[in-house]
Design a protein around this motif. Structure first.
Motif, PDB file in Angstrom:
ATOM      1  N   MET A  13       1.192  -1.446  -0.032  1.00  0.00           N
ATOM      2  CA  MET A  13      -0.133  -0.201   0.187  1.00  0.00           C
ATOM      3  C   MET A  13       0.724   1.151  -0.258  1.00  0.00           C
ATOM      4  SD  MET A  13      -3.205  -0.622   2.665  1.00  0.00           S
ATOM      5  CE  MET A  13      -2.411  -1.234   3.756  1.00  0.00           C
ATOM      6  N   GLU A  14       2.591   0.787   0.623  1.00  0.00           N
ATOM      7  CA  GLU A  14       3.106   2.158   0.778  1.00  0.00           C
ATOM      8  C   GLU A  14       3.309   2.773  -1.028  1.00  0.00           C
ATOM      9  OE1 GLU A  14       5.053   5.005   1.045  1.00  0.00           O
ATOM     10  OE2 GLU A  14       4.003   4.828   2.335  1.00  0.00           O
ATOM     11  N   PRO A  15       3.556   3.731  -2.102  1.00  0.00           N
ATOM     12  CA  PRO A  15       4.356   3.026  -3.104  1.00  0.00           C
ATOM     13  C   PRO A  15       5.150   3.453  -3.375  1.00  0.00           C
ATOM     14  CG  PRO A  15       2.707   5.262  -2.499  1.00  0.00           C
ATOM     15  CD  PRO A  15       2.751   4.575  -1.534  1.00  0.00           C
ATOM     16  N   GLN A  16       6.522   3.555  -2.364  1.00  0.00           N
ATOM     17  CA  GLN A  16       7.876   3.160  -2.370  1.00  0.00           C
ATOM     18  C   GLN A  16       8.228   1.675  -2.363  1.00  0.00           C
ATOM     19  OE1 GLN A  16       8.480   6.229   0.615  1.00  0.00           O
ATOM     20  NE2 GLN A  16      10.386   6.724  -0.212  1.00  0.00           N
ATOM     21  N   VAL A  17       7.677   1.168  -1.288  1.00  0.00           N
ATOM     22  CA  VAL A  17       7.260  -0.279  -1.328  1.00  0.00           C
ATOM     23  C   VAL A  17       6.971  -0.449  -2.944  1.00  0.00           C
ATOM     24  CG1 VAL A  17       7.228  -2.563  -0.022  1.00  0.00           C
ATOM     25  CG2 VAL A  17       7.384  -0.423   1.155  1.00  0.00           C
ATOM     26  N   THR A  29      11.648   7.325 -11.851  1.00  0.00           N
ATOM     27  CA  THR A  29      11.555   8.687 -12.670  1.00  0.00           C
ATOM     28  C   THR A  29       9.958   9.237 -12.172  1.00  0.00           C
ATOM     29  OG1 THR A  29      10.730   7.587 -14.167  1.00  0.00           O
ATOM     30  CG2 THR A  29      12.714   7.670 -13.892  1.00  0.00           C
ATOM     31  N   PRO A  30       9.365  10.051 -12.898  1.00  0.00           N
ATOM     32  CA  PRO A  30       8.040  10.672 -12.238  1.00  0.00           C
ATOM     33  C   PRO A  30       7.507   9.761 -13.570  1.00  0.00           C
ATOM     34  CG  PRO A  30       9.675  12.646 -12.355  1.00  0.00           C
ATOM     35  CD  PRO A  30      10.884  11.389 -12.680  1.00  0.00           C
ATOM     36  N   PHE A  31       8.758   9.522 -15.240  1.00  0.00           N
ATOM     37  CA  PHE A  31       7.674   8.758 -15.732  1.00  0.00           C
ATOM     38  C   PHE A  31       7.100   7.685 -15.107  1.00  0.00           C
ATOM     39  CE2 PHE A  31       7.590   5.373 -19.338  1.00  0.00           C
ATOM     40  CZ  PHE A  31       6.313   5.961 -19.976  1.00  0.00           C
ATOM     41  N   GLN A  32       7.737   6.701 -15.228  1.00  0.00           N
ATOM     42  CA  GLN A  32       7.785   5.574 -13.966  1.00  0.00           C
ATOM     43  C   GLN A  32       6.147   5.749 -13.246  1.00  0.00           C
ATOM     44  OE1 GLN A  32      11.550   4.799 -12.865  1.00  0.00           O
ATOM     45  NE2 GLN A  32      11.546   2.632 -13.826  1.00  0.00           N
ATOM     46  N   ARG A  33       6.350   6.777 -12.143  1.00  0.00           N
ATOM     47  CA  ARG A  33       5.159   6.791 -10.543  1.00  0.00           C
ATOM     48  C   ARG A  33       3.595   7.375 -11.868  1.00  0.00           C
ATOM     49  NH1 ARG A  33       9.709   9.879  -8.241  1.00  0.00           N
ATOM     50  NH2 ARG A  33       8.706  11.774  -9.627  1.00  0.00           N
ATOM     51  N   GLY A  69      -7.564  -1.542   1.740  1.00  0.00           N
ATOM     52  CA  GLY A  69      -6.455  -1.008   0.961  1.00  0.00           C
ATOM     53  C   GLY A  69      -5.496  -0.229  -0.156  1.00  0.00           C
ATOM     54  N   THR A  70      -4.971  -0.402  -1.127  1.00  0.00           N
ATOM     55  CA  THR A  70      -5.168   0.667  -2.508  1.00  0.00           C
ATOM     56  C   THR A  70      -5.767  -0.708  -3.579  1.00  0.00           C
ATOM     57  OG1 THR A  70      -2.911   0.024  -2.252  1.00  0.00           O
ATOM     58  CG2 THR A  70      -3.360   1.887  -1.568  1.00  0.00           C
ATOM     59  N   TYR A  71      -6.997   0.210  -4.425  1.00  0.00           N
ATOM     60  CA  TYR A  71      -6.161  -0.569  -5.689  1.00  0.00           C
ATOM     61  C   TYR A  71      -6.052   0.174  -7.060  1.00  0.00           C
ATOM     62  CZ  TYR A  71      -9.331  -0.117 -10.446  1.00  0.00           C
ATOM     63  OH  TYR A  71      -9.513  -0.447 -11.268  1.00  0.00           O
ATOM     64  N   VAL A  72      -4.661  -0.614  -7.265  1.00  0.00           N
ATOM     65  CA  VAL A  72      -3.398  -0.393  -8.311  1.00  0.00           C
ATOM     66  C   VAL A  72      -4.113  -0.732  -9.544  1.00  0.00           C
ATOM     67  CG1 VAL A  72      -1.281  -0.293  -8.469  1.00  0.00           C
ATOM     68  CG2 VAL A  72      -1.967  -0.573  -6.482  1.00  0.00           C
TER      69      VAL A  72
END
Length: 170
Positions: A13-17, A29-33, A69-72
């Motif tokens: 759920m933590e974007p960095q992980v 990179t900003p593109f990847q995010r 949780g998160t929906y990705v």
């Protein structure tokens, strides 16, 4: 942008992980995010438990319970491959239906406003009930006290990185 989507309810759920698993860096990179869309969501008829001795949780079917949780969206087949390795054999990827949260309430779910229902996959625990502790896994505690181990070059995370690299080389 990929065509895959998933529901995450623990460390991912933590974007960095999540970025570290998918892109090999907790600071992509900003593109990847921009490739991933992350929204809060609820999974009904499951409950989340701590996995004994580890920083991460597991979910198991449980009528009348729910897990936030998160929906990705935007995951690629390659991302799913890396996520499968990261999750390991104690988890099985299964199709589930989640509700996207239009409004995210407090930690107890008070104030949540559920929106559309979406079918996707998530990782369900198949490692046996004896490995699960009673009680809810605490995302806030993970972020405050343990997340640093998962986003920097730390030994606790290195074994996951090594497994992913070995599988990609095969």
């Amino acid at each position: 942008m990929g065509d895959c989507s998933a529901f995450f309810y623990g460390t991912l759920m933590e974007p960095q992980v999540l970025y570290r698993v998918c892109y090999g860096s907790s600071t992509p990179t900003p593109f990847q995010r921009s490739l991933l869309t992350i929204r809060p969501a609820i999974l009904h008829d499951y409950c989340r438990h701590k996995v004994r001795g580890y920083d991460y949780p597991a979910i198991i079917p449980s009528p009348e319970d729910c897990v936030r949780g998160t929906y990705v969206r935007g995951l690629t087949d390659g991302d799913i491959f890396r996520l499968d390795i990261f999750e390991g054999p104690e988890y099985e990827r299964r199709k589930v239906k989640i509700r996207v949260l239009d409004v995210e309430g407090n930690e107890d779910g008070e104030g949540n406003v559920e929106g559309e229902e979406v079918e996707m996959e998530t990782y369900v625990w198949v490692g046996g009930d004896t490995a699960l502790e009673e009680g809810e896994w605490d995302f806030g505690e993970f972020r405050r006290e343990k997340m640093h181990r998962w986003i920097g070059r730390r030994e606790e995370y290195d074994e996951h990185v090594e497994k992913i690299q070995l599988e990609e080389e095969e």
